[in-house]
Design a protein around this motif. Structure first.
Motif, PDB file in Angstrom:
ATOM      1  N   ALA A  17      82.294  77.633  45.171  1.00  0.00           N
ATOM      2  CA  ALA A  17      81.401  77.458  46.312  1.00  0.00           C
ATOM      3  C   ALA A  17      81.914  76.275  47.124  1.00  0.00           C
ATOM      4  O   ALA A  17      82.565  75.381  46.584  1.00  0.00           O
ATOM      5  CB  ALA A  17      79.971  77.201  45.846  1.00  0.00           C
ATOM      6  N   VAL A  18      81.630  76.290  48.408  1.00  0.00           N
ATOM      7  CA  VAL A  18      82.057  75.176  49.266  1.00  0.00           C
ATOM      8  C   VAL A  18      81.071  74.033  49.093  1.00  0.00           C
ATOM      9  O   VAL A  18      79.899  74.123  49.470  1.00  0.00           O
ATOM     10  CB  VAL A  18      82.149  75.608  50.737  1.00  0.00           C
ATOM     11  CG1 VAL A  18      82.478  74.404  51.617  1.00  0.00           C
ATOM     12  CG2 VAL A  18      83.206  76.698  50.908  1.00  0.00           C
ATOM     13  N   GLU A  19      81.560  72.972  48.494  1.00  0.00           N
ATOM     14  CA  GLU A  19      80.745  71.790  48.242  1.00  0.00           C
ATOM     15  C   GLU A  19      81.598  70.548  48.496  1.00  0.00           C
ATOM     16  O   GLU A  19      82.711  70.659  49.004  1.00  0.00           O
ATOM     17  CB  GLU A  19      80.216  71.799  46.802  1.00  0.00           C
ATOM     18  CG  GLU A  19      79.307  72.989  46.493  1.00  0.00           C
ATOM     19  CD  GLU A  19      78.595  72.839  45.179  1.00  0.00           C
ATOM     20  OE1 GLU A  19      79.046  72.009  44.354  1.00  0.00           O
ATOM     21  OE2 GLU A  19      77.591  73.545  44.966  1.00  0.00           O
ATOM     22  N   SER A  20      81.092  69.391  48.126  1.00  0.00           N
ATOM     23  CA  SER A  20      81.877  68.158  48.243  1.00  0.00           C
ATOM     24  C   SER A  20      81.784  67.387  46.938  1.00  0.00           C
ATOM     25  O   SER A  20      80.812  67.521  46.186  1.00  0.00           O
ATOM     26  CB  SER A  20      81.388  67.298  49.414  1.00  0.00           C
ATOM     27  OG  SER A  20      80.034  66.931  49.229  1.00  0.00           O
ATOM     28  N   HIS A  30      86.497  73.931  47.957  1.00  0.00           N
ATOM     29  CA  HIS A  30      86.128  75.079  47.126  1.00  0.00           C
ATOM     30  C   HIS A  30      86.085  74.588  45.682  1.00  0.00           C
ATOM     31  O   HIS A  30      87.121  74.354  45.058  1.00  0.00           O
ATOM     32  CB  HIS A  30      87.178  76.191  47.270  1.00  0.00           C
ATOM     33  CG  HIS A  30      87.133  76.901  48.577  1.00  0.00           C
ATOM     34  ND1 HIS A  30      86.285  77.956  48.834  1.00  0.00           N
ATOM     35  CD2 HIS A  30      87.824  76.697  49.727  1.00  0.00           C
ATOM     36  CE1 HIS A  30      86.463  78.387  50.072  1.00  0.00           C
ATOM     37  NE2 HIS A  30      87.391  77.636  50.640  1.00  0.00           N
ATOM     38  N   LEU A  31      84.877  74.432  45.136  1.00  0.00           N
ATOM     39  CA  LEU A  31      84.711  73.889  43.794  1.00  0.00           C
ATOM     40  C   LEU A  31      83.920  74.848  42.916  1.00  0.00           C
ATOM     41  O   LEU A  31      83.051  75.580  43.397  1.00  0.00           O
ATOM     42  CB  LEU A  31      83.981  72.541  43.848  1.00  0.00           C
ATOM     43  CG  LEU A  31      84.682  71.403  44.594  1.00  0.00           C
ATOM     44  CD1 LEU A  31      83.774  70.185  44.648  1.00  0.00           C
ATOM     45  CD2 LEU A  31      86.015  71.060  43.946  1.00  0.00           C
ATOM     46  N   ALA A  32      84.216  74.813  41.630  1.00  0.00           N
ATOM     47  CA  ALA A  32      83.438  75.593  40.670  1.00  0.00           C
ATOM     48  C   ALA A  32      82.103  74.901  40.455  1.00  0.00           C
ATOM     49  O   ALA A  32      82.054  73.706  40.159  1.00  0.00           O
ATOM     50  CB  ALA A  32      84.195  75.703  39.359  1.00  0.00           C
ATOM     51  N   THR A  33      81.031  75.650  40.610  1.00  0.00           N
ATOM     52  CA  THR A  33      79.706  75.072  40.413  1.00  0.00           C
ATOM     53  C   THR A  33      79.282  75.143  38.956  1.00  0.00           C
ATOM     54  O   THR A  33      78.397  74.424  38.519  1.00  0.00           O
ATOM     55  CB  THR A  33      78.662  75.796  41.278  1.00  0.00           C
ATOM     56  OG1 THR A  33      78.691  77.195  40.962  1.00  0.00           O
ATOM     57  CG2 THR A  33      78.967  75.614  42.753  1.00  0.00           C
ATOM     58  N   ASP A  34      79.908  76.025  38.189  1.00  0.00           N
ATOM     59  CA  ASP A  34      79.633  76.158  36.769  1.00  0.00           C
ATOM     60  C   ASP A  34      80.973  76.297  36.061  1.00  0.00           C
ATOM     61  O   ASP A  34      81.787  77.151  36.419  1.00  0.00           O
ATOM     62  CB  ASP A  34      78.761  77.394  36.507  1.00  0.00           C
ATOM     63  CG  ASP A  34      78.150  77.388  35.117  1.00  0.00           C
ATOM     64  OD1 ASP A  34      78.529  76.511  34.316  1.00  0.00           O
ATOM     65  OD2 ASP A  34      77.311  78.254  34.830  1.00  0.00           O
ATOM     66  N   ILE A  35      81.224  75.472  35.092  1.00  0.00           N
ATOM     67  CA  ILE A  35      82.548  75.400  34.487  1.00  0.00           C
ATOM     68  C   ILE A  35      82.909  76.648  33.694  1.00  0.00           C
ATOM     69  O   ILE A  35      83.989  77.205  33.836  1.00  0.00           O
ATOM     70  CB  ILE A  35      82.643  74.154  33.580  1.00  0.00           C
ATOM     71  CG1 ILE A  35      82.568  72.891  34.442  1.00  0.00           C
ATOM     72  CG2 ILE A  35      83.925  74.158  32.762  1.00  0.00           C
ATOM     73  CD1 ILE A  35      82.424  71.625  33.650  1.00  0.00           C
ATOM     74  N   TRP A  39      86.342  79.318  33.978  1.00  0.00           N
ATOM     75  CA  TRP A  39      87.321  79.219  32.897  1.00  0.00           C
ATOM     76  C   TRP A  39      87.491  80.582  32.229  1.00  0.00           C
ATOM     77  O   TRP A  39      88.602  81.011  31.929  1.00  0.00           O
ATOM     78  CB  TRP A  39      86.879  78.169  31.887  1.00  0.00           C
ATOM     79  CG  TRP A  39      88.005  77.254  31.521  1.00  0.00           C
ATOM     80  CD1 TRP A  39      88.930  77.451  30.551  1.00  0.00           C
ATOM     81  CD2 TRP A  39      88.351  76.019  32.157  1.00  0.00           C
ATOM     82  NE1 TRP A  39      89.828  76.410  30.537  1.00  0.00           N
ATOM     83  CE2 TRP A  39      89.496  75.519  31.495  1.00  0.00           C
ATOM     84  CE3 TRP A  39      87.804  75.280  33.212  1.00  0.00           C
ATOM     85  CZ2 TRP A  39      90.104  74.326  31.852  1.00  0.00           C
ATOM     86  CZ3 TRP A  39      88.405  74.098  33.552  1.00  0.00           C
ATOM     87  CH2 TRP A  39      89.543  73.623  32.892  1.00  0.00           C
ATOM     88  N   GLN A  40      86.392  81.295  32.020  1.00  0.00           N
ATOM     89  CA  GLN A  40      86.475  82.624  31.411  1.00  0.00           C
ATOM     90  C   GLN A  40      87.167  83.611  32.342  1.00  0.00           C
ATOM     91  O   GLN A  40      87.962  84.441  31.897  1.00  0.00           O
ATOM     92  CB  GLN A  40      85.074  83.119  31.049  1.00  0.00           C
ATOM     93  CG  GLN A  40      84.445  82.347  29.905  1.00  0.00           C
ATOM     94  CD  GLN A  40      83.033  82.788  29.611  1.00  0.00           C
ATOM     95  OE1 GLN A  40      82.358  83.388  30.452  1.00  0.00           O
ATOM     96  NE2 GLN A  40      82.558  82.506  28.413  1.00  0.00           N
ATOM     97  N   PHE A  58      88.128  71.747  40.328  1.00  0.00           N
ATOM     98  CA  PHE A  58      87.293  70.575  40.084  1.00  0.00           C
ATOM     99  C   PHE A  58      87.882  69.351  40.775  1.00  0.00           C
ATOM    100  O   PHE A  58      89.099  69.229  40.900  1.00  0.00           O
ATOM    101  CB  PHE A  58      87.180  70.310  38.575  1.00  0.00           C
ATOM    102  CG  PHE A  58      86.709  71.510  37.811  1.00  0.00           C
ATOM    103  CD1 PHE A  58      85.370  71.841  37.766  1.00  0.00           C
ATOM    104  CD2 PHE A  58      87.618  72.330  37.166  1.00  0.00           C
ATOM    105  CE1 PHE A  58      84.939  72.972  37.082  1.00  0.00           C
ATOM    106  CE2 PHE A  58      87.208  73.462  36.485  1.00  0.00           C
ATOM    107  CZ  PHE A  58      85.855  73.785  36.437  1.00  0.00           C
ATOM    108  N   ALA A  59      87.000  68.473  41.232  1.00  0.00           N
ATOM    109  CA  ALA A  59      87.433  67.209  41.840  1.00  0.00           C
ATOM    110  C   ALA A  59      87.418  66.159  40.731  1.00  0.00           C
ATOM    111  O   ALA A  59      86.377  65.587  40.412  1.00  0.00           O
ATOM    112  CB  ALA A  59      86.514  66.821  42.982  1.00  0.00           C
ATOM    113  N   TRP A  60      88.573  65.922  40.125  1.00  0.00           N
ATOM    114  CA  TRP A  60      88.671  65.027  38.987  1.00  0.00           C
ATOM    115  C   TRP A  60      88.487  63.574  39.435  1.00  0.00           C
ATOM    116  O   TRP A  60      88.681  63.246  40.603  1.00  0.00           O
ATOM    117  CB  TRP A  60      90.014  65.233  38.295  1.00  0.00           C
ATOM    118  CG  TRP A  60      90.152  66.629  37.757  1.00  0.00           C
ATOM    119  CD1 TRP A  60      90.617  67.722  38.429  1.00  0.00           C
ATOM    120  CD2 TRP A  60      89.761  67.096  36.466  1.00  0.00           C
ATOM    121  NE1 TRP A  60      90.553  68.840  37.624  1.00  0.00           N
ATOM    122  CE2 TRP A  60      90.038  68.491  36.412  1.00  0.00           C
ATOM    123  CE3 TRP A  60      89.225  66.470  35.335  1.00  0.00           C
ATOM    124  CZ2 TRP A  60      89.781  69.262  35.291  1.00  0.00           C
ATOM    125  CZ3 TRP A  60      88.975  67.236  34.208  1.00  0.00           C
ATOM    126  CH2 TRP A  60      89.251  68.612  34.194  1.00  0.00           C
TER     127      TRP A  60
END
Length: 222
Positions: A17-20, A30-35, A39-40, A58-60
């Motif tokens: 989803a587009v988040e910050s 574009h970040l994963a909202t649920d890990i 991964w699956q 992910f934004a590490w």
């Protein structure tokens, strides 16, 4: 032989989803909202399509702090040629482009990371040139090399640190590390240190004390 994913951009869009990132609200990603689901999904595609684990989703902590420092200190990159190595989602590269860097390159060995970086750069109207392949051992043509979150195991740290120290002899090098066990034990200049929010699933903690180091002029012998 893995089959190349036919539409990696669609895969990224469908699984993010587009988040910050918390520390860098100015930049959309574009970040994963649920890990677990991404991964699956990546594991399901891995054998058939050669997708690596989705570190790009992910934004590490390291990339967040590099980006925050750049946005808060644009004069450090203005007019410079910046190279973001192991770019992941491209957050640091995008911050440099938005802060007036003369040219920005983003490098990763994972093609999906470069695809994600391209999508994220477009989201932010940032000009970032993609550079694929393993740069370790080369002499990058840049004024500033930034890299974060790479000392996550002994083998990686042992391979990449001598190269970064060599690079620091001819360009500025910033290394950002969230307090991992294999981070360099050298006496390095600290540009900034800050607690960065993370998640238990990613880091087994809710925050990490993250440090942005400068390696300028430090030799491989310390």
């Amino acid at each position: 032989m893995p089959v190349r994913l036919q539409d990696p951009a669609a895969f990224i869009r469908d699984n993010t989803a587009v988040e910050s990132a918390g520390l860098v609200p100015e930049i959309a990603l574009h970040l994963a909202t649920d890990i677990t689901p991404i991964w699956q999904a990546s594991e399901a595609f891995l054998e058939a399509h050669g997708i690596e684990p989705p570190f790009w989703a992910f934004a590490w902590p390291g990339s967040q702090l590099i980006a925050r420092y750049i946005l808060d200190n644009p004069e450090r990159v203005h007019g410079k040629r910046v190279l973001d190595v192991a770019c992941g989602c491209g957050l640091a590269a995008i911050a440099a482009a938005k802060s007036g860097a003369f040219a920005v390159e983003a490098n990763d060995i994972d093609q999906m990371a470069l695809e994600a970086t391209a999508l994220n750069a477009t989201l932010n109207s940032a000009t970032v040139t993609l550079l694929s392949g393993d740069l370790v051992g080369s002499k990058p043509d840049c004024d500033l090399l930034v890299i974060g979150d790479v000392c996550y195991n002994e083998a990686m740290a042992a391979r990449i640190m001598p190269w970064l120290l060599d690079c620091a002899q001819h360009c500025e090098v910033w290394l950002c590390d969230p307090g991992r066990h294999y981070a360099p034990k050298l006496d390095l200049d600290i540009l900034v240190q800050q607690n960065v929010q993370t998640t238990q699933e990613l880091e087994s903690t809710d925050q990490r004390t993250t440090t942005l180091f400068s390696l300028r002029g430090i030799s491989a012998q310390g």
